[in-house]
Write an enzyme that holds these catalytic residues in place. Structure first.
Site, PDB file in Angstrom:
ATOM      1  NE  ARG A  29      -3.957  -1.869   2.480  1.00 19.78           N
ATOM      2  CZ  ARG A  29      -4.974  -1.797   3.334  1.00 19.78           C
ATOM      3  NH1 ARG A  29      -5.070  -0.768   4.153  1.00 19.78           N
ATOM      4  NH2 ARG A  29      -5.883  -2.760   3.370  1.00 19.78           N
ATOM      5  CG  ASP A 103      -2.273   1.691   4.780  1.00 22.32           C
ATOM      6  OD1 ASP A 103      -3.483   1.430   4.672  1.00 22.32           O
ATOM      7  OD2 ASP A 103      -1.464   0.908   5.328  1.00 22.32           O
ATOM      8  CG  ASP A 104      -7.342   1.658   2.648  1.00 21.08           C
ATOM      9  OD1 ASP A 104      -7.301   2.670   3.380  1.00 21.08           O
ATOM     10  OD2 ASP A 104      -8.145   0.724   2.834  1.00 21.08           O
ATOM     11  CG  ASP A 190     -12.817   5.531  13.126  1.00 24.79           C
ATOM     12  OD1 ASP A 190     -12.932   4.734  14.088  1.00 24.79           O
ATOM     13  OD2 ASP A 190     -13.144   5.228  11.965  1.00 24.79           O
ATOM     14  CG  HIS A 214     -12.794   0.773   1.702  1.00 27.62           C
ATOM     15  ND1 HIS A 214     -13.445   0.078   2.680  1.00 27.62           N
ATOM     16  CD2 HIS A 214     -11.533   0.954   2.154  1.00 27.62           C
ATOM     17  CE1 HIS A 214     -12.616  -0.143   3.680  1.00 27.62           C
ATOM     18  NE2 HIS A 214     -11.445   0.382   3.402  1.00 27.62           N
TER      19      HIS A 214
HETATM   20  N1  UDP Z   1      -3.944  -1.071  10.160  1.00 22.15           N
HETATM   21  C1  UDP Z   1      -3.061  -1.095  11.222  1.00 22.15           C
HETATM   22  N2  UDP Z   1      -2.822  -2.295  11.847  1.00 22.15           N
HETATM   23  C2  UDP Z   1      -3.420  -3.443  11.450  1.00 22.15           C
HETATM   24  C3  UDP Z   1      -4.318  -3.401  10.364  1.00 22.15           C
HETATM   25  C4  UDP Z   1      -4.572  -2.190   9.754  1.00 22.15           C
HETATM   26  O1  UDP Z   1      -2.501  -0.077  11.575  1.00 22.15           O
HETATM   27  O2  UDP Z   1      -3.162  -4.482  12.033  1.00 22.15           O
HETATM   28  C5  UDP Z   1      -4.205   0.204   9.489  1.00 22.15           C
HETATM   29  C6  UDP Z   1      -4.051   0.130   7.984  1.00 22.15           C
HETATM   30  O3  UDP Z   1      -2.727   0.349   7.598  1.00 22.15           O
HETATM   31  C7  UDP Z   1      -5.005   1.193   7.510  1.00 22.15           C
HETATM   32  C8  UDP Z   1      -6.096   1.187   8.575  1.00 22.15           C
HETATM   33  O4  UDP Z   1      -5.543   0.544   9.724  1.00 22.15           O
HETATM   34  O5  UDP Z   1      -4.402   2.470   7.481  1.00 22.15           O
HETATM   35  C9  UDP Z   1      -7.347   0.434   8.135  1.00 22.15           C
HETATM   36  O6  UDP Z   1      -6.984  -0.854   7.732  1.00 22.15           O
HETATM   37  P1  UDP Z   1      -7.726  -1.612   6.557  1.00 22.15           P
HETATM   38  O7  UDP Z   1      -7.865  -0.696   5.378  1.00 22.15           O
HETATM   39  O8  UDP Z   1      -6.955  -2.900   6.288  1.00 22.15           O
HETATM   40  O9  UDP Z   1      -9.117  -2.018   7.193  1.00 22.15           O
HETATM   41  P2  UDP Z   1     -10.534  -1.288   7.190  1.00 22.15           P
HETATM   42  O10 UDP Z   1     -10.706  -0.802   8.595  1.00 22.15           O
HETATM   43  O11 UDP Z   1     -10.515  -0.185   6.189  1.00 22.15           O
HETATM   44  O12 UDP Z   1     -11.481  -2.372   6.814  1.00 22.15           O
HETATM   45 MN    MN Z   2      -9.403   0.378   4.482  1.00 23.24          MN
END
Ligand code: UDP
Ligand code: MN
Length: 277
Positions: A29, A103-104, A190, A214
């Protein structure tokens, strides 16, 4: 002299952009965003991670890859630990605005600057996009028959906080206190930020529709509207990709569409010379 300085419109250099990441995502990423949008905000963007990485560090100005020493899992504690570190580093930076992204996330840098020019950093502003259509309700632990409700902006869509508001958050957020609050209400980073701003400090969330995580249907964003958006993301839900639909690089080469977005927005950059058009 001070008054004149305050009236200057906000510029890119007045913004502190923090990116939350983890060592498993450095190659998959981080590289993608470092090569695309971060080229337009190299000096303003800081990466908060959980391991050292000399290879990534070499791609960034020195001190911009910050090993928080937080644990590298998706636990509430680890995520709040990183957000606490992002906040502390922002506070030490003396900038007008604190913007957090995951980071995404693709950040449309000039549009972010244009957005923040519309708000006064010396007033209290909490800018972001909620993922729920209603405030989050939790049980009040001091009075378990009572529920308490507050709005929060989804971290994955991007969050911007003005300096004035960030200062008011200090007693609940600074020096790792965010973790204590997160543990008390048992919610992720958050939500904890939303709790501090909207519930404790009683400041409203201003919804920025152009922040696109997303969690919403990214394929529905129309091509002429892309340039007006401020953040984008991507995700894979089972078989289905939630990505922007636009022409550009082949989907095999650019599955997240970030290269295609970047070259759609900035076609004359060197990196975009060989995009099929
Ligand atoms: N992240 C982290 N530690 C983890 C998994 C995710 O710091 O073990 C961070 C990741 O780099 C990103 C954010 O948390 O910036 C959200 O992760 P992700 O997009 O995989 O999951 P979402 O919450 O969007 O489904
Ligand atoms: Mn994400």
């Amino acid at each position: 002299v001070l008054k004149v300085a305050q009236l200057q419109p906000t510029q890119l250099d007045d913004i502190y952009i923090s990116v939350k990441t983890t060592k498993n995502f450095h190659q998959s990423r981080l590289r993608l965003i470092i090569d695309t949008w971060v080229t337009l905000a190299r000096e303003q963007t800081y990466f908060f991670t959980d391991a050292d990485d000399l290879e990534i560090q070499k791609l960034l100005p020195s001190g911009h890859l910050i090993n928080t020493n937080c644990s590298s899992d998706h636990s509430r504690k680890a995520l709040c630990c990183k957000m606490a570190s992002e906040y502390d580093c922002y506070m030490a930076s003396n900038k007008r605005w604190f913007c957090h992204v995951d980071d995404d996330t693709y950040v449309n840098v000039p549009q972010l600057v244009a957005l923040l020019q519309k708000y006064n950093h010396s007033e209290d502003w909490y800018l972001g996009k909620p993922s729920l259509r209603h405030p989050l309700e939790i049980i009040d632990r001091n009075n378990p028959v009572q529920k308490l409700a507050f709005w929060f902006a989804t971290g994955g869509a991007g969050i911007c906080i003005s300096k004035a508001l960030a200062l008011k958050m200090l007693p609940y957020t600074g020096g790792g206190k965010l973790m204590t609050v997160g543990e008390k209400i048992r919610l992720p980073d958050d939500c904890t930020v939303g709790y501090i701003i909207n519930y404790i400090l009683r400041k409203d969330l201003t919804v920025i529709n152009e922040f696109r995580s997303h969690l919403e249907a990214l394929w529905q964003i129309r091509v002429p509207e892309i340039k007006n958006q401020i953040t984008f993301s991507y995700a894979k839900y089972g078989e289905k990709n939630n990505i922007l639909r636009l022409e550009g690089f082949d989907e095999n080469k650019d599955p997240t569409r970030f290269w295609s977005i970047h070259c759609h927005l900035f076609p004359y950059t060197k990196q975009c010379a060989n995009m099929p058009r």
